[in-house]
Design an enzyme around this catalytic site. Structure first.
Site, mmCIF file in Angstrom:
data_model
loop_
_atom_site.group_PDB
_atom_site.id
_atom_site.type_symbol
_atom_site.label_atom_id
_atom_site.label_comp_id
_atom_site.label_asym_id
_atom_site.label_seq_id
_atom_site.Cartn_x
_atom_site.Cartn_y
_atom_site.Cartn_z
ATOM 1 N N GLU A 247 0.888 -1.177 0.000
ATOM 2 C CA GLU A 247 0.000 0.000 0.000
ATOM 3 C C GLU A 247 0.916 1.213 0.000
ATOM 4 O O GLU A 247 1.506 1.554 1.022
ATOM 5 C CB GLU A 247 -0.880 -0.001 1.253
ATOM 6 C CG GLU A 247 -1.826 -1.184 1.360
ATOM 7 C CD GLU A 247 -2.949 -1.148 0.339
ATOM 8 O OE1 GLU A 247 -3.176 -0.097 -0.281
ATOM 9 O OE2 GLU A 247 -3.588 -2.190 0.147
ATOM 10 N N CYS A 281 -2.461 9.474 2.266
ATOM 11 C CA CYS A 281 -2.102 8.777 1.020
ATOM 12 C C CYS A 281 -3.154 9.017 -0.055
ATOM 13 O O CYS A 281 -2.814 9.162 -1.222
ATOM 14 C CB CYS A 281 -1.902 7.291 1.272
ATOM 15 S SG CYS A 281 -3.305 6.491 2.071
HETATM 16 P P1 NDP Z 1 8.111 5.327 4.602
HETATM 17 O O1 NDP Z 1 8.153 4.564 3.335
HETATM 18 O O2 NDP Z 1 9.202 6.259 4.891
HETATM 19 O O3 NDP Z 1 8.041 4.331 5.857
HETATM 20 C C1 NDP Z 1 7.024 3.363 5.975
HETATM 21 C C2 NDP Z 1 7.467 2.325 6.983
HETATM 22 O O4 NDP Z 1 8.560 1.592 6.431
HETATM 23 C C3 NDP Z 1 7.962 2.919 8.295
HETATM 24 O O5 NDP Z 1 7.571 2.079 9.348
HETATM 25 C C4 NDP Z 1 9.468 2.893 8.096
HETATM 26 O O6 NDP Z 1 10.155 2.876 9.300
HETATM 27 C C5 NDP Z 1 9.629 1.574 7.365
HETATM 28 N N1 NDP Z 1 10.890 1.437 6.631
HETATM 29 C C6 NDP Z 1 11.767 2.401 6.256
HETATM 30 N N2 NDP Z 1 12.798 1.838 5.571
HETATM 31 C C7 NDP Z 1 12.562 0.503 5.520
HETATM 32 C C8 NDP Z 1 13.246 -0.603 4.939
HETATM 33 N N3 NDP Z 1 14.395 -0.459 4.266
HETATM 34 N N4 NDP Z 1 12.711 -1.824 5.072
HETATM 35 C C9 NDP Z 1 11.543 -2.003 5.730
HETATM 36 N N5 NDP Z 1 10.850 -0.987 6.303
HETATM 37 C C10 NDP Z 1 11.344 0.251 6.192
HETATM 38 O O7 NDP Z 1 6.693 6.043 4.628
HETATM 39 P P2 NDP Z 1 6.145 7.074 5.690
HETATM 40 O O8 NDP Z 1 6.152 6.452 7.041
HETATM 41 O O9 NDP Z 1 6.835 8.365 5.485
HETATM 42 O O10 NDP Z 1 4.612 7.199 5.258
HETATM 43 C C11 NDP Z 1 4.179 8.037 4.260
HETATM 44 C C12 NDP Z 1 3.969 7.281 2.963
HETATM 45 O O11 NDP Z 1 3.037 6.241 3.183
HETATM 46 C C13 NDP Z 1 3.377 8.151 1.881
HETATM 47 O O12 NDP Z 1 4.002 7.864 0.654
HETATM 48 C C14 NDP Z 1 1.919 7.707 1.847
HETATM 49 O O13 NDP Z 1 1.293 7.943 0.616
HETATM 50 C C15 NDP Z 1 2.054 6.257 2.163
HETATM 51 N N6 NDP Z 1 0.802 5.724 2.676
HETATM 52 C C16 NDP Z 1 0.091 4.864 1.890
HETATM 53 C C17 NDP Z 1 -1.131 4.397 2.318
HETATM 54 C C18 NDP Z 1 -1.912 3.429 1.490
HETATM 55 O O14 NDP Z 1 -2.796 2.787 2.045
HETATM 56 N N7 NDP Z 1 -1.660 3.290 0.194
HETATM 57 C C19 NDP Z 1 -1.705 4.813 3.602
HETATM 58 C C20 NDP Z 1 -0.862 5.700 4.355
HETATM 59 C C21 NDP Z 1 0.341 6.134 3.886
HETATM 60 P P3 NDP Z 1 10.592 4.265 9.987
HETATM 61 O O15 NDP Z 1 9.450 5.214 9.910
HETATM 62 O O16 NDP Z 1 10.852 3.846 11.367
HETATM 63 O O17 NDP Z 1 11.773 4.727 9.209
#
Ligand code: NDP
Length: 501
Positions: A247, A281
């Site tokens: 997602e 999102c």
């Molecule tokens: P990120 O992609 O930065 O992070 C998402 C999660 O992935 C966090 O828990 C992050 O940890 C973790 N993460 C980071 N690097 C890695 C890795 N290499 N391997 C595995 N996990 C990792 O997104 P955001 O948290 O900034 O969220 C915003 C984004 O989410 C936007 O693009 C938004 O559109 C999308 N989104 C999509 C939705 C949907 O349903 N389609 C709903 C809500 C949001 P940490 O934060 O601890 O670095």
């Protein structure tokens, strides 16, 4: 000093979760590494037989107690969401309502959707009884973002648990306290049983921890976050062929037809683009409005935007930007949009005052500007005029993202909805599909694949198993080397006579 010692010194062992409005510490957590994550996954695995072995009713009873506990402590959770994300109280409350609604739906519908069912055995195997059943994967890893720290992970957690999986949850480092609250209350709702076992466990950390979860031996990973991180997550999961649900981000458009109710459309744009400070999102990032009504519509949007109040108090309309690094992206998009020829009608680069960004309305921004092509994730509304609804559809579809879209039209909503290359469409209503648990949620293209919510969301967390049982002897048996010579000829004749028409 060995290389390992250097690494150990360089990597911080803990991280802080802070209130983005004032920098106050909310909580501190360890950054868990691969061995910690593997331990937690093993603990979860030890509880899978118990949890998957419960009847649907047994899981329903436990998930219902959790839901009731969340409702009893509704304010506590909403306040925590506000503290970790900075979002106004109303936004936090709406989010918790949605999370509870999904937990309720998943619990109530799991049996109906996933129970064993009979299917027709077909002409060739008429002497068999055929069934399909949906079995849980085992341990599901859930990685969540910070923008909706209850609603978003609940879309995976509730459905995965209701389908009989155990879950290891890694919340975003920005909203780990909310994640811990969810896991703690679930354990508490289990009562004495929760002292020995639980189907929901927490791991804490940053991207390192998330990457470790991908490599920890889980049976499926549900990821919600940015498209860039999704690529890394898929790469890590590919090593062990771990299935993934993605997602990801979006660049959702709202299309305003010349026949639209302009007042409703303007109201929808302002809320859809600016609620949660644009950090949604499925938030409205682009608007395509028919030339014939553009002037009137744009002035309605600008008047409404100008009336909103930005601030850190709980009753503000728009709160801060939760993740500090996002502010640079928002500022770049505003500047690129203006430099490319976009007209700032409300705000501009001066709107960026960290941790706040006041709403910005840019009109007539070229379609190749970053403000139109990339996810901004901030309170910026791009409004471009188009000659017709068909052109609006074409421009919407030109994006590499394809999460949701909205159409305002009195006459052409259904036609446009069918032509849009996205996972979800609202017609004359803003984000209705978010609050309808029966509808699958997810996108296409760079917005990801797989679905949370609804029956498809339950099936996403279960493997279909086909079982066929012979119940009658057959007049002919083609699947044996001992068949008489005429068997295959008879089979071909039968097939031709049955399927020719
Ligand atoms: P990120 O992609 O930065 O992070 C998402 C999660 O992935 C966090 O828990 C992050 O940890 C973790 N993460 C980071 N690097 C890695 C890795 N290499 N391997 C595995 N996990 C990792 O997104 P955001 O948290 O900034 O969220 C915003 C984004 O989410 C936007 O693009 C938004 O559109 C999308 N989104 C999509 C939705 C949907 O349903 N389609 C709903 C809500 C949001 P940490 O934060 O601890 O670095």
């Amino acid at each position: 000093m060995s290389g390992n010692e250097v690494d150990t010194l360089a990597v911080p062992a803990t991280f802080d979760s802070v209130d983005p409005r004032n920098g106050e510490l909310v909580a501190m957590y360890p950054i868990q590494q691969l061995h910690d994550v593997r331990d937690t996954v093993e603990q979860a695995r030890a509880d899978t037989d118990w949890w998957s072995g419960l009847s649907f009713a047994g899981r329903t009873r436990r998930l219902t107690k959790w839901r009731q506990l969340i409702l009893n402590r509704f304010d506590e959770l909403a306040d925590l969401v506000s503290r970790e994300t900075g979002k106004p109280s109303a936004d936090a409350r709406i989010e918790v309502v949605l999370g509870v609604d999904h937990l309720h739906w998943a619990t109530k519908n799991a049996k109906r959707v996933l129970r064993r069912r009979h299917v027709a055995p077909g002409m060739l195997m008429f002497n068999h009884v055929a069934t399909v059943e949906y079995q849980p994967y085992g341990v599901v890893g859930v990685i969540g973002p910070w923008n909706y720290p209850v609603f978003t992970p609940m879309g995976s957690i509730a459905y995965a648990l209701a389908a009989g999986n155990t879950v290891v949850f890694k919340p975003s480092e920005y909203t780990t306290r909310v994640g811990q609250w969810l896991v703690d209350t679930f354990v508490e709702s289990l009562g004495d049983e929760g002292m020995h076992r639980t189907p929901l466990r927490l791991i804490t950390g940053n991207g390192i921890t998330g990457a470790a979860l991908c490599r920890s031996g889980i049976d499926k990973l549900a990821f919600t976050g940015s498209t860039a991180t999704a690529r890394r997550v898929m790469g890590a999961c590919a090593e062990s062929l771990t299935p993934v649900l993605m997602e990801c981000g979006g660049k959702d458009a709202l299309l305003v037809d010349s026949t639209a109710n302009l007042k409703s459309a303007a109201d929808a744009v302002v809320w859809g683009a600016l609620a949660n400070a644009g950090q949604t999102c499925v938030g409205v990032e682009r608007v395509y409005v028919a030339d014939a009504v553009a002037e009137e519509f744009i002035s309605m949007v600008c008047d409404h935007v100008a009336s909103l109040r930005i601030g850190g108090d709980t009753s503000a309309d728009i709160g801060p930007i939760t993740m500090p690094s996002q502010i640079d992206i928002i500022e770049r998009h505003i500047n690129d949009g203006v430099a490319a020829g976009g007209q700032p009608l409300v705000g501009g680069s001066s709107s960026v005052r960290p941790p706040y960004v006041s709403p910005v309305v840019l009109v007539d921004v070229p379609e190749d500007a970053s403000a139109v092509t990339e996810e901004t994730f901030g309170p910026v509304i791009i409004i471009n005029r188009v000659p017709s609804l068909d052109v609006a559809v074409a421009r919407t579809n030109a994006s590499r993202y394809g999460l949701g879209a909205t159409v305002f039209s009195r006459r052409n909503g259904n036609r446009a909805a069918r032509s849009l290359r996205v996972g979800m469409v609202g017609i004359n209503s803003i984000l209705p599909y978010v609050a309808m648990p029966s509808l699958p949620f997810g996108g296409v293209g760079n917005s990801g694949f797989g679905r949370i919510h609804g029956a498809d969301g339950l099936r996403e967390f279960a493997m279909p198993k086909s079982v066929a049982r012979k119940v009658l002897p057959a007049a002919m048996n083609p699947t044996s080397f001992n068949r008489p010579f005429w068997t295959v000829r008879a089979l071909v004749s039968l097939t031709k006579s049955l399927y020719r028409w």
